[in-house]
Design a protein around this motif. Structure first.
Motif, PDB file in Angstrom:
ATOM      1  N   ILE A  23       0.833  -1.206   0.000  1.00 61.42           N
ATOM      2  CA  ILE A  23       0.000   0.000   0.000  1.00 61.42           C
ATOM      3  C   ILE A  23       0.865   1.253   0.000  1.00 61.42           C
ATOM      4  O   ILE A  23       0.696   2.158  -0.832  1.00 61.42           O
ATOM      5  N   HIS A  24       1.817   1.319   0.909  1.00 59.43           N
ATOM      6  CA  HIS A  24       2.661   2.511   0.967  1.00 59.43           C
ATOM      7  C   HIS A  24       3.565   2.617  -0.262  1.00 59.43           C
ATOM      8  O   HIS A  24       3.942   3.729  -0.655  1.00 59.43           O
ATOM      9  N   SER A  25       3.896   1.507  -0.876  1.00 59.34           N
ATOM     10  CA  SER A  25       4.668   1.566  -2.118  1.00 59.34           C
ATOM     11  C   SER A  25       3.877   2.298  -3.198  1.00 59.34           C
ATOM     12  O   SER A  25       4.420   3.125  -3.941  1.00 59.34           O
ATOM     13  N   VAL A  26       2.571   2.022  -3.284  1.00 61.46           N
ATOM     14  CA  VAL A  26       1.724   2.701  -4.258  1.00 61.46           C
ATOM     15  C   VAL A  26       1.544   4.171  -3.879  1.00 61.46           C
ATOM     16  O   VAL A  26       1.645   5.072  -4.739  1.00 61.46           O
ATOM     17  N   LEU A  27       1.281   4.445  -2.604  1.00 65.45           N
ATOM     18  CA  LEU A  27       1.115   5.832  -2.162  1.00 65.45           C
ATOM     19  C   LEU A  27       2.373   6.651  -2.440  1.00 65.45           C
ATOM     20  O   LEU A  27       2.306   7.779  -2.946  1.00 65.45           O
ATOM     21  N   TYR A  28       3.508   6.090  -2.100  1.00 60.84           N
ATOM     22  CA  TYR A  28       4.777   6.782  -2.320  1.00 60.84           C
ATOM     23  C   TYR A  28       5.023   7.022  -3.808  1.00 60.84           C
ATOM     24  O   TYR A  28       5.382   8.128  -4.234  1.00 60.84           O
ATOM     25  N   ALA A  29       4.818   5.976  -4.624  1.00 61.66           N
ATOM     26  CA  ALA A  29       5.064   6.104  -6.064  1.00 61.66           C
ATOM     27  C   ALA A  29       4.121   7.120  -6.702  1.00 61.66           C
ATOM     28  O   ALA A  29       4.521   7.873  -7.603  1.00 61.66           O
ATOM     29  N   ALA A  30       2.865   7.166  -6.247  1.00 62.80           N
ATOM     30  CA  ALA A  30       1.900   8.106  -6.814  1.00 62.80           C
ATOM     31  C   ALA A  30       2.216   9.551  -6.428  1.00 62.80           C
ATOM     32  O   ALA A  30       1.956  10.484  -7.198  1.00 62.80           O
ATOM     33  N   LEU A  31       2.764   9.755  -5.236  1.00 66.82           N
ATOM     34  CA  LEU A  31       3.117  11.103  -4.786  1.00 66.82           C
ATOM     35  C   LEU A  31       4.424  11.609  -5.395  1.00 66.82           C
ATOM     36  O   LEU A  31       4.622  12.821  -5.538  1.00 66.82           O
ATOM     37  N   LYS A  32       5.311  10.710  -5.751  1.00 62.86           N
ATOM     38  CA  LYS A  32       6.673  11.118  -6.113  1.00 62.86           C
ATOM     39  C   LYS A  32       6.743  12.056  -7.318  1.00 62.86           C
ATOM     40  O   LYS A  32       7.506  13.029  -7.270  1.00 62.86           O
ATOM     41  N   PRO A  33       5.991  11.849  -8.397  1.00 69.35           N
ATOM     42  CA  PRO A  33       6.116  12.784  -9.515  1.00 69.35           C
ATOM     43  C   PRO A  33       5.756  14.220  -9.145  1.00 69.35           C
ATOM     44  O   PRO A  33       6.459  15.161  -9.534  1.00 69.35           O
ATOM     45  N   MET A  34       4.664  14.409  -8.395  1.00 65.11           N
ATOM     46  CA  MET A  34       4.299  15.766  -8.002  1.00 65.11           C
ATOM     47  C   MET A  34       5.314  16.325  -6.993  1.00 65.11           C
ATOM     48  O   MET A  34       5.643  17.524  -7.033  1.00 65.11           O
ATOM     49  N   ALA A  35       5.824  15.474  -6.108  1.00 67.12           N
ATOM     50  CA  ALA A  35       6.825  15.929  -5.143  1.00 67.12           C
ATOM     51  C   ALA A  35       8.095  16.353  -5.843  1.00 67.12           C
ATOM     52  O   ALA A  35       8.714  17.380  -5.500  1.00 67.12           O
ATOM     53  N   ASP A  36       8.547  15.573  -6.818  1.00 67.29           N
ATOM     54  CA  ASP A  36       9.758  15.914  -7.560  1.00 67.29           C
ATOM     55  C   ASP A  36       9.581  17.222  -8.317  1.00 67.29           C
ATOM     56  O   ASP A  36      10.502  18.046  -8.397  1.00 67.29           O
ATOM     57  N   ARG A  37       8.388  17.435  -8.882  1.00 63.15           N
ATOM     58  CA  ARG A  37       8.144  18.677  -9.611  1.00 63.15           C
ATOM     59  C   ARG A  37       8.186  19.876  -8.667  1.00 63.15           C
ATOM     60  O   ARG A  37       8.754  20.928  -9.004  1.00 63.15           O
ATOM     61  N   LEU A  38       7.567  19.735  -7.481  1.00 64.36           N
ATOM     62  CA  LEU A  38       7.609  20.821  -6.507  1.00 64.36           C
ATOM     63  C   LEU A  38       9.032  21.097  -6.039  1.00 64.36           C
ATOM     64  O   LEU A  38       9.428  22.250  -5.874  1.00 64.36           O
ATOM     65  N   ALA A  39       9.792  20.021  -5.803  1.00 62.89           N
ATOM     66  CA  ALA A  39      11.178  20.195  -5.365  1.00 62.89           C
ATOM     67  C   ALA A  39      12.000  20.916  -6.419  1.00 62.89           C
ATOM     68  O   ALA A  39      12.832  21.779  -6.117  1.00 62.89           O
ATOM     69  N   ALA A  40      11.785  20.578  -7.680  1.00 67.51           N
ATOM     70  CA  ALA A  40      12.529  21.223  -8.765  1.00 67.51           C
ATOM     71  C   ALA A  40      12.147  22.693  -8.868  1.00 67.51           C
ATOM     72  O   ALA A  40      13.007  23.549  -9.109  1.00 67.51           O
ATOM     73  N   GLY A  41      10.883  23.000  -8.608  1.00 71.15           N
ATOM     74  CA  GLY A  41      10.436  24.383  -8.684  1.00 71.15           C
ATOM     75  C   GLY A  41      10.964  25.257  -7.567  1.00 71.15           C
ATOM     76  O   GLY A  41      11.108  26.472  -7.735  1.00 71.15           O
ATOM     77  N   SER A  42      11.273  24.629  -6.420  1.00 74.47           N
ATOM     78  CA  SER A  42      11.770  25.395  -5.266  1.00 74.47           C
ATOM     79  C   SER A  42      13.291  25.482  -5.247  1.00 74.47           C
ATOM     80  O   SER A  42      13.863  26.159  -4.401  1.00 74.47           O
ATOM     81  N   ALA A  43      13.963  24.750  -6.155  1.00 73.54           N
ATOM     82  CA  ALA A  43      15.429  24.739  -6.149  1.00 73.54           C
ATOM     83  C   ALA A  43      15.997  26.059  -6.654  1.00 73.54           C
ATOM     84  O   ALA A  43      15.377  26.771  -7.421  1.00 73.54           O
TER      85      ALA A  43
END
Length: 310
Positions: free
Chosen positions: A290-310
């Motif tokens: 379950i957490h593998s799916v939750l983590y994988a689903a969140l990661k693209p949006m998280a990576d995009r936000l991280a790139a935008g704040s860099a």
């Protein structure tokens, strides 16, 4: 006492503000508009337990200006732990107590690796709140617990002194004799709450009342518990039921702060929530579908936000 609050946001501003109102020398370390507002007009706390106005709050963005403290409330976001740990070195004296208060279970060890583990006491906050506007902290429920304790479980004078000061300020400190249980107990529920409310962009109420999403939520909590039981073998099985009982009593419109971060375009803490569930599951050989799916689903949006704040 002289107290530094590293990360004077919703939690740090609330606890630090209450201590300052009770006469302690409290320094708020913050940045941006929140810092500017505190310098210009002080700090205001709105709370069902009573409002407070501190017109002359001590606030800065430079820990070196503060100097050594008796206590540091270390309340930065998880992703800022290492940077903030290095920054607070001028605030640390030989006997300085540093209480961590981050989501997840790793911050106290990461902080201790930089400042020295002997200074660090892990903490767990059960205190809902937000920065309503720069310079204004809104505490949203009667719940205002800060749980902390020595890693070895033994009582200490430094924890007792802080607890006495916090209690006198009107908040609810709890000195734990098993802080690892407390950390994992919150993590078991918080990892599911944060991922599910953020991923669905929904409050807890609709997720809780729908039987399908409620079951997923419960199973995600149980999954995190089994990882915790592998890491801390005496973690009580009652943690699952206690977390679900807590979830059922949360206000209908409550959601994790990670959803607020998503809505505001700020970096997410998913790596320290579902991400750590997955990684620790791999370490201990515990399946985490379950957490593998939750983590994988969140990661693209998280990576995009991280790139935008860099």
């Amino acid at each position: 006492m002289k107290i530094g609050v590293m990360g004077a946001g919703a939690l740090g501003g609330f606890f630090g503000g209450r201590l300052a109102a009770d006469g302690h020398e409290v320094w708020m370390i913050a940045r941006g508009a929140h810092l500017a507002a505190m310098k210009a007009q002080g700090l205001r706390i709105l709370s069902p337990k009573g409002d407070a106005v501190l017109p002359n709050v001590l606030a800065t963005d430079d820990p070196a200006e503060v100097g050594p403290c008796d206590v540091i409330l270390f309340m930065v976001k998880n992703g800022d732990v290492e940077t903030a740990a290095a920054a607070i070195r001028p605030m640390i004296g030989p006997d300085t107590l540093i209480v961590t208060c981050q989501n997840g279970i790793s911050a106290w060890e990461r902080l201790g690796a930089i400042v020295g583990p002997g200074h660090v006491v892990p903490g767990v906050a059960r205190t809902p709140g937000e920065i309503a506007e720069p310079g204004v902290i809104r505490h949203t429920a009667m719940l205002d617990r800060l749980i902390f304790g020595e890693v070895d479980g033994n009582p200490s004078d430094r924890c007792r002194r802080l607890a006495e000061a916090m209690a006198a300020s009107g908040t609810t400190p709890i000195v734990s004799d098993n802080i690892m249980h407390e950390l994992w107990s919150k993590f078991v529920g918080q990892s599911a709450l944060a991922s599910m409310t953020t991923l669905t962009r929904m409050d807890i109420g609709p997720l809780r009342e729908n039987p399908v999403s409620a079951r997923l939520f419960y199973d995600a909590t149980a999954e995190a518990y089994h990882v915790g039981r592998a890491a801390v073998p005496d973690l009580p099985e009652s943690v699952i039921a206690e977390n679900w009982d807590f979830v059922e009593k949360l206000p209908y419109d409550m959601h994790a702060s990670m959803l607020d971060d998503l809505n505001r375009g700020k970096p997410l803490e998913h790596e320290y929530l579902s991400g750590d569930v997955v990684r620790l599951g791999e370490k201990f050989g515990v399946p985490t579908p379950i957490h593998s799916v939750l983590y994988a689903a969140l990661k693209p949006m998280a990576d995009r936000l991280a790139a935008g704040s860099a």
